[in-house]
Scaffold this active site. Structure first.
Site, PDB file in Angstrom:
ATOM      1  N   CYS A  61       0.699  -0.998   0.187  1.00  0.00           N
ATOM      2  CA  CYS A  61       0.012   0.014   0.077  1.00  0.00           C
ATOM      3  C   CYS A  61       0.811   1.090  -0.037  1.00  0.00           C
ATOM      4  O   CYS A  61       1.904   1.355   0.798  1.00  0.00           O
ATOM      5  CB  CYS A  61      -1.037   0.017   1.124  1.00  0.00           C
ATOM      6  SG  CYS A  61      -1.658   1.507   1.353  1.00  0.00           S
ATOM      7  N   GLU A  68      10.223  -1.522 -21.647  1.00  0.00           N
ATOM      8  CA  GLU A  68      10.256  -3.121 -22.088  1.00  0.00           C
ATOM      9  C   GLU A  68       9.448  -3.135 -23.359  1.00  0.00           C
ATOM     10  O   GLU A  68       8.310  -2.643 -23.580  1.00  0.00           O
ATOM     11  CB  GLU A  68       9.228  -3.573 -20.946  1.00  0.00           C
ATOM     12  CG  GLU A  68       9.854  -3.714 -19.566  1.00  0.00           C
ATOM     13  CD  GLU A  68       8.969  -4.224 -18.507  1.00  0.00           C
ATOM     14  OE1 GLU A  68       8.153  -4.889 -18.861  1.00  0.00           O
ATOM     15  OE2 GLU A  68       9.367  -4.229 -17.349  1.00  0.00           O
ATOM     16  N   GLU A 124       6.520  -0.285 -12.649  1.00  0.00           N
ATOM     17  CA  GLU A 124       5.218   0.078 -13.275  1.00  0.00           C
ATOM     18  C   GLU A 124       4.108   0.295 -12.034  1.00  0.00           C
ATOM     19  O   GLU A 124       3.395  -0.663 -11.663  1.00  0.00           O
ATOM     20  CB  GLU A 124       4.710  -1.424 -13.810  1.00  0.00           C
ATOM     21  CG  GLU A 124       5.224  -1.479 -15.287  1.00  0.00           C
ATOM     22  CD  GLU A 124       4.844  -2.659 -16.089  1.00  0.00           C
ATOM     23  OE1 GLU A 124       4.221  -3.570 -15.638  1.00  0.00           O
ATOM     24  OE2 GLU A 124       5.071  -2.815 -17.175  1.00  0.00           O
ATOM     25  N   HIS A 140       6.113 -16.533 -21.585  1.00  0.00           N
ATOM     26  CA  HIS A 140       6.602 -15.086 -21.823  1.00  0.00           C
ATOM     27  C   HIS A 140       7.821 -15.217 -22.747  1.00  0.00           C
ATOM     28  O   HIS A 140       8.821 -15.810 -22.352  1.00  0.00           O
ATOM     29  CB  HIS A 140       6.460 -14.265 -20.858  1.00  0.00           C
ATOM     30  CG  HIS A 140       6.858 -12.811 -21.259  1.00  0.00           C
ATOM     31  ND1 HIS A 140       7.489 -12.332 -22.097  1.00  0.00           N
ATOM     32  CD2 HIS A 140       5.647 -11.638 -21.016  1.00  0.00           C
ATOM     33  CE1 HIS A 140       7.528 -10.944 -22.244  1.00  0.00           C
ATOM     34  NE2 HIS A 140       6.151 -10.623 -21.773  1.00  0.00           N
TER      35      HIS A 140
HETATM   36  C1  GAL Z   1       5.481  -5.822 -17.331  1.00  0.00           C
HETATM   37  C2  GAL Z   1       6.352  -6.082 -16.193  1.00  0.00           C
HETATM   38  C3  GAL Z   1       7.482  -7.018 -16.559  1.00  0.00           C
HETATM   39  C4  GAL Z   1       6.868  -8.248 -16.843  1.00  0.00           C
HETATM   40  C5  GAL Z   1       6.360  -7.974 -18.328  1.00  0.00           C
HETATM   41  C6  GAL Z   1       5.613  -9.233 -18.845  1.00  0.00           C
HETATM   42  O1  GAL Z   1       4.451  -5.531 -16.963  1.00  0.00           O
HETATM   43  O2  GAL Z   1       7.122  -4.570 -15.988  1.00  0.00           O
HETATM   44  O3  GAL Z   1       8.175  -7.434 -15.172  1.00  0.00           O
HETATM   45  O4  GAL Z   1       6.043  -8.708 -15.922  1.00  0.00           O
HETATM   46  O5  GAL Z   1       5.086  -7.082 -17.944  1.00  0.00           O
HETATM   47  O6  GAL Z   1       4.972  -8.852 -20.161  1.00  0.00           O
END
Ligand code: GAL
Length: 644
Positions: free
Chosen positions: A110, A325, A145, A376
């Site tokens: 939190c 990312e 994030e 992933h």
């Molecule tokens: C993002 C996150 C990463 C990984 C990725 C997977 O939201 O920052 O750590 O989880 O997604 O797509």
């Protein structure tokens, strides 16, 4: 657009140490410049309270740096280990149903919890002291994030206490709060700030003013949490401080967070977003299944370029933007997870560069065979063989090296974007599908279907004169400096729908909206419409939201039933509804023409973006297209020097 570089996200703690050097060598060989590490590794940095272990991290940084890579070091505060939770059981965020968001994944804290902030202060100070002067650490990422997994709003004891203090400071007296919120309604009046609870678990909807203030409070906690870390880091390093925002997360004001950061980065998952968070129709999803929505990425680039400009204080096109990312292949988290068409990772990267990104980092280096994200994709397969995006990364690196320097430039059109308006319409949508982000994106799409390059600007802009055209859809409250600027503006402005229709306290203003300077038009009635219902107008329709106008403003466009859909005085226009995509593109194209801009009817799925020196074309289609004398392959990019 100088200094374009590529990078990758890497988790040395996931792999045997004896493969780090080979990984680093292959990253450099691929042409990558940056490697981001550390952001989830708290349990390895401090396995038990006060027992730090940084030796492995020292070695990882050394190995990566020795290969010529620049390291982005993440603070690990998105993943507090179990001992932190055991020490502070009440630090867990609480959802709106009153349930704790338990340990076992991430982002379980939190923002309001002061004990957790103390733990963060400690680990971040340790990292800053140890690595602030490390020559291989060339940037820092704060947390990871904010807001992902709906983690901003927390209905915890800590939030309740913090909210009461925040209200007391804001209103000074319960009477002032009662007046601002209209608490005489339903006998909701308070005699003491200690009586105010959080706006969840009420029998029916809470007072919208109460909820909006709670959203403002919650946003302020994210800003404070972030600033705590930037203050510590700045005392130990001059390297740029970055946060990786998540696409379409709106629960906190990114411009406010950006004021404490040097670079705005975001995490771009075009195919994940398409089916997960774009409100897209099934046909649209099928068509762009392996490419992503043609406007989603560009919109976020333009938004975060503006967020990246806040601290520098310069024009938005000078804002520092990264993609931290970049999706390389199928992700694991959307309802369905198709693979990108060959060429898409390259297209996405070049689109980011064309919108001003300095750096694009792929997520992640190697697909991990265990835990939540085992499905992933990365640049490598779990067996370390190349996954398809590795070759594309190498190709982009070569192209970057060959590309002459290009300049960024101010776009001719500004789109005003305002987080508080998103909170206002979440709080009181009036129509189930009235959603601010969706409205802003529809407006942006209309501009891009006309081939226009756009700067997103925040609603505190006070001078519009750099732009030939300004669009400002759905601003719940138009701040006074922007209203004044609209009054002075000599270009073409499009305001509405639903603009300036709430006071700052979330009440209906009188005189009635939109109360725009010099424009005699008043919204006398609003309607929201369910899916499938349209209000026709010549060649198109309004959907979702329709307003009736009265007043003497010149009518530019009428609905078939005779009601004005678009009115104006001089260059200032007010739009009385939410046009469907084709109608929106038509309206915006006509206004762009009036603004002296070259509107170009883009083929479906094709977009373009101008920099100071180049024009880029992006083909999001799964077939080749011919446009403006260029043949662009499926999922392809074309660029050319701009003449003149
Ligand atoms: C993002 C996150 C990463 C990984 C990725 C997977 O939201 O920052 O750590 O989880 O997604 O797509």
């Amino acid at each position: 657009m100088t200094n374009r570089t590529l990078g990758v996200c890497y988790y040395p703690e996931h792999w045997p140490e004896d493969i780090w050097a080979e990984d680093a060598r292959r990253m450099a060989e691929t042409g990558l410049t940056w490697v981001r590490i550390g952001e989830f590794a708290w349990s390895r940095m401090e396995p038990i309270e006060g027992a730090y272990d940084f030796d492995w991290l020292d070695r990882a940084i050394e190995v990566l740096g020795a290969a010529g890579l620049k390291v982005i070091l993440g603070t690990p505060t998105a993943t507090p280990p179990i001992w932190v939770v055991e020490k502070h059981p009440d630090m867990l965020a609480i959802d709106d149903q009153g349930h704790p968001r338990k340990f076992g994944s991430r982002r379980h804290y939190c923002f309001s919890h002061l004990g957790y902030r103390t733990e963060c202060t400690r680990i971040v100070t340790k990292l800053a002291e140890r690595y602030g002067g490390n020559p291989h650490i060339a940037a820092w990422q704060i947390d990871n994030e904010y807001g992902c997994h709906q983690s901003v709003l927390s209905y915890s004891e800590a939030a309740r206490a913090g909210f009461r203090d925040w209200l007391a400071q804001k209103y000074q007296s319960p009477d002032a709060l009662n007046r601002a919120w209209g608490n005489v309604f339903w006998s909701m009046e308070y005699g003491d700030f200690a009586q105010v609870d959080l706006p969840n678990l009420t029998v029916t909807e809470p007072n919208p003013s109460h909820e909006l203030d709670f959203r403002r409070y919650s946003s302020d906690q994210v800003v404070a949490f972030n600033k705590l870390q930037t203050d510590i880091l700045r005392a130990h390093t001059d390297a740029p401080l970055i946060h990786n925002y998540m696409g379409r997360v709106l629960e906190f004001d990114h411009f406010d967070v950006g004021a404490d950061l040097d670079i705005a980065s975001w995490d771009s998952y075009p195919i994940g977003f398409l089916s997960d968070r774009m409100d897209a129709e099934p046909d649209h999803i099928r068509r762009f299944l392996r490419q992503g929505d043609p406007d989603c990425q560009a919109f976020h680039h333009d938004l975060y370029r503006a967020v990246g400009a806040v601290r520098g204080g310069g024009a938005v096109h000078t804002g520092r933007l990264w993609v931290m990312e970049q999706q390389p292949g199928p992700v694991n988290w959307a309802p369905h997870n198709p693979a990108p068409l060959p060429g898409m990772p390259r297209l996405w990267a070049w689109e980011a560069f064309a919108h001003g990104a300095e750096t694009v980092c792929f997520f992640r280096w190697r697909q991990v065979p265990f835990a939540q994200e085992q499905m992933h994709a990365g640049l490598l397969r779990p067996d370390s063989e190349p996954a398809p995006a590795l070759a594309e990364a190498a190709q982009i690196a070569t192209e970057i090296a060959d590309m002459p320097e290009t300049e960024t430039a101010s776009a001719p059109v500004a789109l005003v974007f305002d987080y508080a308006s998103s909170w206002a319409w979440k709080t009181q949508p009036q129509g189930a599908d009235f959603e601010y982000f969706h409205l802003a994106l529809s407006t942006y799409r209309a501009l891009r279907r006309n081939g226009l390059s756009v700067d997103v600007v925040s609603s505190d802009i006070a001078d519009l004169s750099a732009y030939a055209m300004v669009v400002a859809p759905g601003l719940a409250t138009i701040p006074a400096p922007l209203l004044d600027a609209l009054g002075r503006y000599e270009g073409i402005a499009l305001v509405g729908p639903r603009s300036n229709s709430k006071t700052f306290d979330m009440a209906i203003p009188v005189p009635l909206p939109p109360a725009l300077p010099g424009l005699d038009t008043t919204v006398s009635l609003v309607e929201s419409l369910p899916p499938g219902v349209e209000v026709p107008l010549s060649g198109g329709a309004l959907i979702r939201w329709v307003e009736r106008l009265e007043g003497s403003a010149e009518v530019v466009l009428r609905c078939d039933d005779g009601h004005p859909a678009l009115v104006r005085s001089g260059g200032l226009h007010y739009l009385a509804g939410w046009p469907n995509d084709a109608t929106f593109a038509q309206i915006v194209g006509d206004l762009a023409g009036a603004a002296g801009l070259e509107a170009f009817d883009m083929p479906p799925g094709v977009r373009r973006r101008d920099t100071g020196s180049h024009r880029f074309w992006f083909n999001y289609n799964s077939e080749a297209v011919s446009v403006a004398g260029h043949s662009i392959p499926a999922a392809g990019v074309h660029w050319e020097r701009r003449s003149g």
